[in-house]
Design an enzyme around this catalytic site. Structure first.
Site, PDB file in Angstrom:
ATOM      1  N   THR A  60       0.717  -1.084  -0.251  1.00 38.91           N
ATOM      2  CA  THR A  60       0.070   0.157  -0.078  1.00 38.91           C
ATOM      3  C   THR A  60       0.825   1.247   0.064  1.00 38.91           C
ATOM      4  OG1 THR A  60      -1.807  -1.175   1.250  1.00 38.91           O
ATOM      5  CG2 THR A  60      -1.952   1.109   1.273  1.00 38.91           C
ATOM      6  N   LYS A  87       7.661   9.854  20.665  1.00 41.39           N
ATOM      7  CA  LYS A  87       7.872  10.886  21.925  1.00 41.39           C
ATOM      8  C   LYS A  87       6.715  11.455  22.457  1.00 41.39           C
ATOM      9  CE  LYS A  87      11.699  13.040  19.346  1.00 41.39           C
ATOM     10  NZ  LYS A  87      12.330  14.264  18.853  1.00 41.39           N
ATOM     11  N   HIS A 137     -10.329  -0.581   4.300  1.00 37.72           N
ATOM     12  CA  HIS A 137      -9.285  -0.393   3.495  1.00 37.72           C
ATOM     13  C   HIS A 137      -9.768  -0.179   2.181  1.00 37.72           C
ATOM     14  CE1 HIS A 137      -5.418  -0.556   2.007  1.00 37.72           C
ATOM     15  NE2 HIS A 137      -5.037  -1.595   2.550  1.00 37.72           N
TER      16      HIS A 137
HETATM   17  C1  NCD Z   1      -3.900  -5.745   4.105  1.00 37.04           C
HETATM   18  C2  NCD Z   1      -3.944  -4.448   5.079  1.00 37.04           C
HETATM   19  O1  NCD Z   1      -3.031  -4.004   5.825  1.00 37.04           O
HETATM   20  O2  NCD Z   1      -5.037  -4.513   5.640  1.00 37.04           O
HETATM   21  N1  NCD Z   1      -2.780  -5.508   3.424  1.00 37.04           N
HETATM   22  C3  NCD Z   1      -2.336  -4.427   2.229  1.00 37.04           C
HETATM   23  O3  NCD Z   1      -2.956  -3.264   2.402  1.00 37.04           O
HETATM   24  N2  NCD Z   1      -2.222  -5.121   1.293  1.00 37.04           N
HETATM   25  C4  NCD Z   1      -4.030  -6.786   4.325  1.00 37.04           C
HETATM   26  C5  NCD Z   1      -3.276  -7.557   5.583  1.00 37.04           C
HETATM   27  O4  NCD Z   1      -2.489  -6.852   5.913  1.00 37.04           O
HETATM   28  O5  NCD Z   1      -3.629  -8.740   5.680  1.00 37.04           O
END
Ligand code: NCD
Length: 309
Positions: A60, A87, A137
Site C-alpha cells: 500500500t 515521543k 481499506h
Molecule cells: C492488508 C492490510 O494492511 O489491511 N494488506 C494490504 O494493504 N495489502 C491486508 C493484511 O495486512 O492482511
C-alpha cells in the site's frame, strides 16, 4: 471537473455505484499511463502528499508513493517509529504540523478504526484511508474490483467467496461493500471464531462451511490471519487453520472452472493459500499489486486534482 465531490476517501460503505465506477474507469486511463515508456504525467505537479504509516506496510505504501510520482506529486513520508509519535505527540498534532508545512493531501494508515475519519473532520486537506484498524481499506477494495472487472469483464452477477479472518479484516469489510455495490453476490466464510459477531451488519451471506462457500465461486479472496489484532486464542493453531481453511487446488475443484483467486498480501504461503494456488494460473495476486498503482493514481487524481486549497 472530475465528477467526484468528496473531500476525502475514508470508506467504501456509503459510496454510490457511480462513485466506485468513476474511480475504476479513471484507473483504466491511469494504467495506460503506466504502460507508456515514460510513466509520468504532470497532473498533480506542485502538489505534495503526506504518507503517514503508523502500521507496517509494503504494497500500500509503495504503491501510493509510486502513484504520486507517476502523477508528478511530491511526497513526504512519516513512519510512526521514526516520528515524534514515538515521543508522545498526538496523531492530530503530528498531522496539523505537517499540514502547516504545506501538504495538499494525507494518506494515513493507523491501527485505530476511525483514525482517518477523525483526521478528515479536523483537517482542511483531503485524507485517504490506507487502512484503519479493523474498519476499512477502501483502495484495496477498489483495486480488487478493478482486477476482477479486468479479468472477468464485469463484477455484477459474479459469486465471490471471501475466506479467512473476516472479523479482524478491514479488507473483507471494504470488499463486501464494494463488490455488492457493483452487483456481485458475496459470501464470507471462516471459522466461527473469526466471523463477525453481527453478520447482519454486512450485506453478505455468512457461513463456516468452506465447501458451500467455494461451490460455484467465480472469485475467491483469501485473507491473512491478522495475528496482530487477535487478542486471544481465536484458533487452536495456525497448522490447524491451514489444514481446514487453506485454499488448495483440491478445494477449488468446487469453484467455477475459471475461478480467479485473489489475496491482498502479505500472503502466508501454505497457510491461507497453498503455494500451487498462489503461483498457479488462477491467481491474480501480482496483477492486484500492479493494478493498485493505477487505482491509487485514480483516487489521488479525483481527490487532489481540483483547485489547490
Ligand atoms: C492488508 C492490510 O494492511 O489491511 N494488506 C494490504 O494493504 N495489502 C491486508 C493484511 O495486512 O492482511
Amino acid at each position: 471537473m472530475s465528477g467526484w465531490r468528496r473531500k476525502d476517501l475514508l470508506a467504501i460503505e456509503g459510496l454510490s455505484r457511480d462513485e466506485v465506477e468513476l474511480i475504476l474507469d479513471t484507473a483504466v486511463a491511469m494504467r495506460e499511463v503506466l504502460e507508456r515508456p515514460v510513466r509520468k504525467v504532470p497532473t498533480l505537479r506542485g502538489r505534495t502528499v503526506l504518507l503517514l504509516f503508523f502500521e507496517p506496510s509494503t504494497r500500500t505504501r509503495a504503491s501510493f508513493e509510486l502513484a504520486c510520482k507517476a502523477l508528478s506529486a511530491d511526497t513526504v513520508s512519516v513512519a510512526a517509529a521514526a516520528s515524534s509519535a514515538a515521543k508522545g505527540e498526538t496523531l492530530l498534532d503530528t498531522v496539523r504540523n505537517c499540514e502547516r508545512m504545506g501538504v495538499d493531501g494525507v494518506v494515513v494508515r493507523h491501527r485505530a478504526s476511525g483514525a482517518a475519519a477523525f483526521l478528515a473532520s479536523r483537517l482542511r486537506v483531503s485524507v485517504i484511508n490506507a487502512g484503519d484498524g479493523t474498519h476499512e481499506h477502501p483502495t484495496q477494495a477498489l483495486l480488487d474490483c478493478f482486477t476482477i472487472r479486468e479479468r472477468k469483464g464485469r463484477v455484477a452477477g459474479l459469486r465471490v467467496a471471501i475466506v479467512g479472518d473476516i472479523v479482524h479484516s478491514r479488507v473483507a469489510r471494504s470488499d463486501v461493500w464494494a463488490l455488492t455495490c457493483l452487483g456481485a453476490r458475496v459470501v464470507v466464510c471462516g471459522p466461527p471464531s473469526l466471523l463477525p459477531p453481527c453478520p447482519e451488519a454486512l450485506p453478505a451471506e455468512v457461513t463456516s462451511d468452506l465447501e458451500e462457500a467455494l461451490t460455484g465461486a467465480d472469485v475467491v479472496i483469501a485473507l491473512r490471519l491478522q495475528a496482530e489484532r487477535q487478542a486471544g486464542p481465536f484458533l487452536p493453531s495456525v497448522e490447524e487453520y491451514a489444514r481446514f481453511w487453506g485454499i488448495t487446488e483440491e478445494r477449488l475443484a468446487a469453484a467455477a472452472p475459471d475461478c480467479l483467486v485473489l489475496h491482498p498480501g502479505p500472503i502466508h504461503r501454505g497457510v491461507e493459500l497453498d503455494p500451487d494456488v498462489a503461483d498457479g494460473p488462477r491467481s491474480a495476486v501480482l496483477e492486484q499489486v500492479t493494478n493498485g498503482v493505477a487505482v491509487r493514481m485514480a483516487c489521488l487524481y479525483h481527490l487532489l486534482g481540483g483547485v489547490a486549497r
